[in-house]
Design an enzyme around this catalytic site. Structure first.
Site, mmCIF file in Angstrom:
data_model
loop_
_atom_site.group_PDB
_atom_site.id
_atom_site.type_symbol
_atom_site.label_atom_id
_atom_site.label_comp_id
_atom_site.label_asym_id
_atom_site.label_seq_id
_atom_site.Cartn_x
_atom_site.Cartn_y
_atom_site.Cartn_z
ATOM 1 C CG HIS A 148 -3.042 30.518 42.623
ATOM 2 N ND1 HIS A 148 -4.045 30.183 41.750
ATOM 3 C CD2 HIS A 148 -3.649 30.904 43.759
ATOM 4 C CE1 HIS A 148 -5.209 30.317 42.344
ATOM 5 N NE2 HIS A 148 -4.991 30.768 43.565
ATOM 6 C CG HIS B 245 4.246 49.609 37.163
ATOM 7 N ND1 HIS B 245 4.360 50.931 37.511
ATOM 8 C CD2 HIS B 245 4.894 48.908 38.119
ATOM 9 C CE1 HIS B 245 5.054 51.029 38.643
ATOM 10 N NE2 HIS B 245 5.396 49.809 39.022
HETATM 11 O O1 JB3 Z 1 6.821 54.062 41.825
HETATM 12 C C1 JB3 Z 1 7.944 53.574 41.721
HETATM 13 C C2 JB3 Z 1 8.478 52.629 42.760
HETATM 14 N N1 JB3 Z 1 8.740 53.866 40.689
HETATM 15 C C3 JB3 Z 1 8.347 54.753 39.630
HETATM 16 C C4 JB3 Z 1 8.662 54.144 38.275
HETATM 17 C C5 JB3 Z 1 7.981 52.810 38.061
HETATM 18 O O2 JB3 Z 1 8.282 55.062 37.232
HETATM 19 C C6 JB3 Z 1 9.081 56.088 39.755
HETATM 20 O O3 JB3 Z 1 8.770 56.651 41.029
HETATM 21 C C7 JB3 Z 1 8.677 57.031 38.632
HETATM 22 O O4 JB3 Z 1 7.311 57.348 38.731
HETATM 23 C C8 JB3 Z 1 8.928 56.330 37.299
HETATM 24 O O5 JB3 Z 1 10.312 56.156 37.197
HETATM 25 P P1 JB3 Z 1 11.102 56.704 35.894
HETATM 26 O O6 JB3 Z 1 10.507 56.165 34.675
HETATM 27 O O7 JB3 Z 1 12.549 56.493 36.155
HETATM 28 O O8 JB3 Z 1 10.730 58.243 35.924
HETATM 29 P P2 JB3 Z 1 11.649 59.514 35.631
HETATM 30 O O9 JB3 Z 1 12.482 59.778 36.868
HETATM 31 O O10 JB3 Z 1 10.766 60.562 35.101
HETATM 32 O O11 JB3 Z 1 12.703 59.080 34.515
HETATM 33 C C9 JB3 Z 1 12.314 58.803 33.197
HETATM 34 C C10 JB3 Z 1 13.616 58.558 32.460
HETATM 35 O O12 JB3 Z 1 13.321 58.110 31.135
HETATM 36 C C11 JB3 Z 1 14.452 59.823 32.332
HETATM 37 O O13 JB3 Z 1 15.807 59.517 32.571
HETATM 38 C C12 JB3 Z 1 14.252 60.214 30.870
HETATM 39 O O14 JB3 Z 1 15.379 60.893 30.348
HETATM 40 C C13 JB3 Z 1 14.120 58.852 30.242
HETATM 41 N N2 JB3 Z 1 13.466 58.879 28.935
HETATM 42 C C14 JB3 Z 1 12.292 59.476 28.595
HETATM 43 N N3 JB3 Z 1 12.043 59.275 27.275
HETATM 44 C C15 JB3 Z 1 13.990 58.291 27.866
HETATM 45 C C16 JB3 Z 1 13.104 58.530 26.800
HETATM 46 N N4 JB3 Z 1 15.140 57.568 27.739
HETATM 47 C C17 JB3 Z 1 15.437 57.079 26.505
HETATM 48 N N5 JB3 Z 1 16.561 56.361 26.343
HETATM 49 N N6 JB3 Z 1 14.608 57.282 25.429
HETATM 50 C C18 JB3 Z 1 13.434 58.008 25.526
HETATM 51 O O15 JB3 Z 1 12.711 58.156 24.551
#
Ligand code: JB3
Length: 212
Positions: A136, A145
């Site tokens: 609460h 996050h």
């Molecule tokens: O801990 C948990 C349960 N989840 C974590 C989450 C909160 O954060 C997870 O385990 C990871 O640590 C993280 O997830 P995320 O952000 O999906 O991480 P990653 O797998 O590195 O994916 C980052 C995505 O962002 C990739 O698909 C990149 O291509 C994309 N990205 C990075 N920069 C971008 C950009 N996409 C767009 N559209 N524009 C950008 O500038």
């Protein structure tokens, strides 16, 4: 009820968001990510990079979800999407509990089995991740996050873009500063300054990120 959304990001967090959107009866039209993302994610196609967002908006696709875990990047992309005219709807997994007096900002995501408690406010683009309990009168800041399995007692305040690491416990009344990082499994019994890195039980200042 979520309408048709575009997901910004195509990584692990995007996968979780896609399933939450679908669990709410929404439709994921596709994902916008970086050049090295090409394969569909859970059957949702990659539509291109951020440069395609204006064209998607012109095709009357008007809702986007920022599915990127990096807090500063999620804030930046959320503001960019809003500037292009996208709405940032909430995503609340059907198994989450949302108090009737809880208030969610634009683009907030509340994952499976999470709890957002009485009179708690969650600012734009924050993540309340899987099975996190925010009790609460909390105030969760812009693009903060709260990682899976955290337990935040009453009247906790978490600053903008702060990360409360997986499985951490925060006692009542704790203030966590903007851009602070709390390491996994911490027990926080004292306020955390802006941009500080702390960890442990009880949480103490950390010098290096690899101790998180
Ligand atoms: O801990 C948990 C349960 N989840 C974590 C989450 C909160 O954060 C997870 O385990 C990871 O640590 C993280 O997830 P995320 O952000 O999906 O991480 P990653 O797998 O590195 O994916 C980052 C995505 O962002 C990739 O698909 C990149 O291509 C994309 N990205 C990075 N920069 C971008 C950009 N996409 C767009 N559209 N524009 C950008 O500038």
């Amino acid at each position: 009820m979520l309408l048709r959304v575009v997901i910004i990001g195509a990584g692990g967090h995007a996968k979780v968001i896609i399933e939450a959107v679908r669990a709410q009866g929404g439709e994921v039209v596709g994902l916008v990510a970086q050049a090295n993302d090409s394969a569909p994610v859970l059957g949702a196609p990659i539509l291109g990079g951020d440069e395609v967002l204006p064209a998607l908006r012109a095709q009357s696709l008007d809702a986007a979800i920022i599915a990127i875990g990096n807090n500063a990047l999620r804030e930046r992309l959320g503001r960019k999407a809003q500037s292009l005219g996208f709405a940032l709807p909430h995503v609340v997994h059907p198994t989450a509990f949302l108090s009737p007096s809880a208030r969610l900002g634009a683009g907030v995501v509340v994952m499976a089995r999470a709890v957002v408690g009485t009179d708690t406010s969650v600012a734009d683009l924050a993540i309340i991740n899987t099975a996190a309990a925010v009790d609460h009168d909390n105030s969760i800041g812009l693009a903060a996050h709260i990682a899976p399995g955290c337990a935040l007692a009453g009247t906790v305040r978490v600053g903008a873009r702060a990360l409360v690491g997986v499985g951490s416990a925060l006692r009542p009344g704790i203030r966590v500063g903007a851009d602070a990082i709390i390491g996994a499994g911490s027990t926080v019994v004292a306020d955390v300054p802006d941009a500080a890195m702390v960890g442990g039980a009880p949480a103490r200042p950390l010098r290096r990120r690899d101790s998180l």
